[in-house]
Scaffold this motif. Structure first.
Motif, PDB file in Angstrom:
ATOM      1  N   ALA A 171      54.249  -7.089  19.087  1.00 46.01           N
ATOM      2  CA  ALA A 171      54.313  -6.419  17.788  1.00 46.01           C
ATOM      3  C   ALA A 171      53.276  -5.303  17.709  1.00 46.01           C
ATOM      4  CB  ALA A 171      54.081  -7.431  16.661  1.00 46.01           C
ATOM      5  N   TRP A 175      54.247  -1.530  16.835  1.00 48.30           N
ATOM      6  CA  TRP A 175      54.021  -0.969  15.498  1.00 48.30           C
ATOM      7  C   TRP A 175      52.563  -0.914  15.060  1.00 48.30           C
ATOM      8  CZ3 TRP A 175      57.183  -5.751  15.206  1.00 48.30           C
ATOM      9  CH2 TRP A 175      58.527  -5.512  15.545  1.00 48.30           C
ATOM     10  N   GLU A 188      46.495  -7.460   8.402  1.00 42.40           N
ATOM     11  CA  GLU A 188      47.308  -6.568   9.247  1.00 42.40           C
ATOM     12  C   GLU A 188      48.009  -7.350  10.357  1.00 42.40           C
ATOM     13  OE1 GLU A 188      48.431  -3.343   9.234  1.00 42.40           O
ATOM     14  OE2 GLU A 188      47.530  -3.522   7.238  1.00 42.40           O
ATOM     15  N   LYS A 191      50.824  -9.332   9.029  1.00 44.71           N
ATOM     16  CA  LYS A 191      52.008  -8.496   8.763  1.00 44.71           C
ATOM     17  C   LYS A 191      52.808  -8.273  10.048  1.00 44.71           C
ATOM     18  CE  LYS A 191      50.249  -5.508   5.247  1.00 44.71           C
ATOM     19  NZ  LYS A 191      49.639  -4.172   5.172  1.00 44.71           N
ATOM     20  N   LEU A 192      52.078  -7.936  11.121  1.00 47.41           N
ATOM     21  CA  LEU A 192      52.744  -7.713  12.400  1.00 47.41           C
ATOM     22  C   LEU A 192      53.476  -8.978  12.857  1.00 47.41           C
ATOM     23  CD1 LEU A 192      49.969  -5.693  14.309  1.00 47.41           C
ATOM     24  CD2 LEU A 192      52.194  -4.827  13.521  1.00 47.41           C
ATOM     25  N   TYR A 193      52.824 -10.105  12.656  1.00 45.27           N
ATOM     26  CA  TYR A 193      53.390 -11.372  13.111  1.00 45.27           C
ATOM     27  C   TYR A 193      54.656 -11.711  12.328  1.00 45.27           C
ATOM     28  CZ  TYR A 193      53.532 -16.248  14.569  1.00 45.27           C
ATOM     29  OH  TYR A 193      53.921 -17.451  15.092  1.00 45.27           O
ATOM     30  N   ILE A 194      54.602 -11.469  11.026  1.00 46.49           N
ATOM     31  CA  ILE A 194      55.774 -11.751  10.195  1.00 46.49           C
ATOM     32  C   ILE A 194      56.923 -10.829  10.582  1.00 46.49           C
ATOM     33  CG2 ILE A 194      56.662 -11.608   7.819  1.00 46.49           C
ATOM     34  CD1 ILE A 194      53.898 -12.612   6.872  1.00 46.49           C
ATOM     35  N   ARG A 195      56.577  -9.554  10.810  1.00 43.69           N
ATOM     36  CA  ARG A 195      57.618  -8.590  11.147  1.00 43.69           C
ATOM     37  C   ARG A 195      58.300  -8.942  12.471  1.00 43.69           C
ATOM     38  NH1 ARG A 195      56.948  -2.000  11.501  1.00 43.69           N
ATOM     39  NH2 ARG A 195      59.049  -1.594  12.285  1.00 43.69           N
ATOM     40  N   ILE A 196      57.508  -9.293  13.474  1.00 43.63           N
ATOM     41  CA  ILE A 196      58.116  -9.573  14.781  1.00 43.63           C
ATOM     42  C   ILE A 196      58.982 -10.825  14.718  1.00 43.63           C
ATOM     43  CG2 ILE A 196      56.124 -10.837  15.740  1.00 43.63           C
ATOM     44  CD1 ILE A 196      57.742  -8.620  18.106  1.00 43.63           C
ATOM     45  N   ASN A 197      58.543 -11.803  13.932  1.00 44.40           N
ATOM     46  CA  ASN A 197      59.356 -13.014  13.811  1.00 44.40           C
ATOM     47  C   ASN A 197      60.679 -12.719  13.128  1.00 44.40           C
ATOM     48  OD1 ASN A 197      58.177 -15.609  14.850  1.00 44.40           O
ATOM     49  ND2 ASN A 197      56.400 -14.717  13.830  1.00 44.40           N
ATOM     50  N   ALA A 198      60.623 -11.856  12.102  1.00 41.32           N
ATOM     51  CA  ALA A 198      61.857 -11.501  11.400  1.00 41.32           C
ATOM     52  C   ALA A 198      62.784 -10.736  12.341  1.00 41.32           C
ATOM     53  CB  ALA A 198      61.532 -10.671  10.160  1.00 41.32           C
ATOM     54  N   GLU A 199      62.220  -9.756  13.060  1.00 40.32           N
ATOM     55  CA  GLU A 199      63.075  -8.938  13.921  1.00 40.32           C
ATOM     56  C   GLU A 199      63.624  -9.727  15.102  1.00 40.32           C
ATOM     57  OE1 GLU A 199      62.455  -4.942  14.511  1.00 40.32           O
ATOM     58  OE2 GLU A 199      61.638  -4.607  12.495  1.00 40.32           O
TER      59      GLU A 199
END
Ligand code: ARG
Length: 563
Positions: A171, A175, A188, A191-199
């Motif tokens: 992630a 990003w 921060e 946020k990156l961790y949540i985003r990568i899990n979602a994607e």
């Protein structure tokens, strides 16, 4: 010796048919204080002695060595004991004055180590209220066993290893923004961790990438290691700010990553002992004979190790490094199954010291009666919450004592103390509702209430010319001071009970009791007035303050002299 033991020993010297322990169990507290402090019912002897209970009571009361009592009196079938309050209060007050904060210190541990696995937050994730409970309970238990002569070792078993670091690396490379991470590391990175899990849900290839990066990390790849190290350092800056606010220190920050090169040995040992079984390509240990239904997964089919593999390596390392008398894991109750497995595996490996390992679990915290959940937005962010507690303490102090010197330091002690105290006064397996208003209140069973009782005594002592003198005879015999004397005398036992049960709440409840008893005394007694008992009353106040302060210290809570 407790009062019961004292009385039982005197009775045992006269009664041939009962031993001291049996007598102790029979002693009763009379309903009415005018009937003495403790009573022995003579009914139980009537059969053996073939005499009426009234007669037995009268005869025995005659023969008893009454030197330690005000009087020993037979009333009907009872023998009533009136303790010599003056003598006992003199002894107790003298001891506290002679020993000061060392009063009630004991040498049960003889310097042996007790290891505390405590706090242990996860890198790049928020520090939760569960981690707060672990920190505060662990720190208090460490203080308590230290008071009993052990050497506590506080270990922060950081969650700094695992596949999630592969996710984070991917992630960040996609990003991430260095400056943003440096400004607000945990939020921060989260946020990156949540985003990568979602994607990753839509693009499973991200999972493969993450696995690959974690493999690189385990193999020591330079880029992977340096990113991981950076995430860890940045997160620790934030955690250390919290620890500083809470006034808690650690002896070691060896977390999961530290065991990366120590797990092969564990797997080999398990293999040698014939405990590993293959299951769908993975290596497991069967624990059915311990009533544990699910086998423990030690190594995945791709060779990756797990949380429990690292905990096994950590247990071995700690035994070798610290030769612990006890190894305590202060971790939420939701991990009970994990620690059962951990202990059972070590037992299977024939390590007798696995019996000295103890999971000290605790319950969940709620907010407005609801479970906390990051996803549902019901969260308690620790740093702003601590700041808010300090603020509220400050405004109460402003109202009560506007000219107080060092107001900020006192507000910090009161605000942080309030959160810690509230947590610790709860039986640890129970949860509680996190409500700052209740916690910081000066009324009720709170930290500020106890701190305030202590500060009030200090103010009385400042106004007097009292000089504690261990040689002087201080004695009191009224019922209200007696309540206080009994509590102070009980303090060494209270500490042992708290330690035996891994339960700081026993100390917190004791502190509340002592503060309440003193406040009752203070309401009825003019301590500073000219009076033959003045010095003894001041000695009682001094001893109460000493013990209150020490009880709070065991909870990790400060006791300001003025507030
Ligand atoms: N990092 C874990 C968590 O936050 C707690 C670790 C507890 N200690 C241990 N040795 N497993 O849930």
């Amino acid at each position: 010796m407790t009062e019961k033991q004292l009385i039982a020993s005197k009775l045992a010297a006269v009664l041939n048919d009962l031993d001291q322990e049996a007598i102790e169990k029979l002693l009763e507290k009379p309903k009415n204080a005018s009937m003495g402090d403790l009573a022995f019912p003579a009914f139980s002897l009537a059969k053996v002695l073939r005499k009426a209970p009234n007669m037995i009571a009268a005869e025995v009361a005659e023969q008893i060595d009454a030197s330690d009592f005000e009087k020993v009196q037979a009333v009907g079938p009872y023998i009533n004991f009136f303790l010599n309050k003056s003598k006992i209060s003199n002894k107790v007050l003298g001891e506290v004055i002679a020993k000061g904060s060392q009063y009630a210190s004991q040498d049960l541990g003889q310097g042996r180590n007790i290891v505390f696995d405590m706090s242990s937050p996860n890198i790049a994730k928020p520090f939760s209220i569960g981690h707060l409970r672990s920190t505060v309970i662990g720190d208090s238990l460490a203080n308590i066993v230290e008071k009993l002569g052990y050497n506590p070792v506080r270990i922060n078993h950081l969650g700094d290893w695992g596949k999630q670091f592969g996710m984070l690396i991917v992630a960040y490379k996609k990003w991430g923004d260095q400056q943003a991470v440096e400004a607000n590391p945990i939020s921060e990175l989260l946020k990156l961790y949540i985003r990568i899990n979602a994607e990753a849900e839509e693009h499973p290839e991200l999972d493969d990438e993450a696995r690959e990066w974690f493999r690189k990390l385990e193999a020591g790849d330079k880029e992977a290691v340096s990113l991981w190290q950076w995430f860890r350092d940045e997160s620790l800056v934030e955690f250390n700010r919290i620890y500083k606010g809470l006034d808690v220190d650690f002896d070691s920050y060896n977390g999961e990553a530290f065991y990366n090169d120590k797990m092969d040995e564990v797997v080999e040992l398990l293999e040698e002992k014939g405990l590993l079984q293959e299951s769908q390509g993975a290596q497991v240990v069967n624990l059915e004979k311990y009533g544990i239904e699910h086998p423990a997964l030690i190594k995945k089919s791709d060779g990756a190790t797990l949380y429990i593999t690292r905990d096994l390596a950590a247990a071995l390392f700690r035994k070798r490094t610290y030769d612990f008398a006890k190894s305590i894991y202060v971790v939420g109750n939701e991990q009970a199954a994990h620690f059962k497995q951990l202990k059972a595996i070590l037992k299977e490996m024939d390590y007798e010291w696995s019996d000295d390992m103890q999971h000290v679990a605790f319950g969940l915290v709620t907010k407005e009666g609801k479970k906390l959940s990051t996803r549902k937005g019901n969260v308690i962010l620790l740093e702003p919450t601590i700041a808010e507690a300090v603020n509220r303490a400050q405004s109460q102090i402003d109202a009560k004592n506007p000219d107080l010197p060092n107001k900020e330091a006192v507000a910090h002690a009161v605000g942080v103390g309030a959160i810690k105290f509230y947590d610790l006064k709860t039986d640890r397996l129970n949860g509680y509702d996190f409500d700052l208003d209740t916690m910081v209140s000066f009324e009720g069973e709170t930290g500020p209430y106890v701190q305030y009782a202590h500060a009030r005594i200090q103010s009385i002592l400042r106004k007097s010319d009292f000089k504690p003198n261990p040689e002087a005879a201080y004695s009191l015999s009224d019922n209200e001071s007696w309540e206080i004397i009994k509590l102070i005398q009980d303090f060494p036992r209270v500490i042992r009970r708290a330690s035996d049960n891994y339960e700081p709440s026993i100390i917190a409840k004791f502190a509340i009791n002592l503060a309440q008893s003193f406040n009752k005394y203070y309401a009825h007694t003019r301590i500073l007035d000219d009076n033959p008992e003045r010095d003894s009353r001041l000695a009682l106040s001094y001893a109460t303050a000493t013990v209150l302060k020490e009880a709070l210290r065991l909870l990790g809570v400060e006791a300001p002299n003025e507030m």
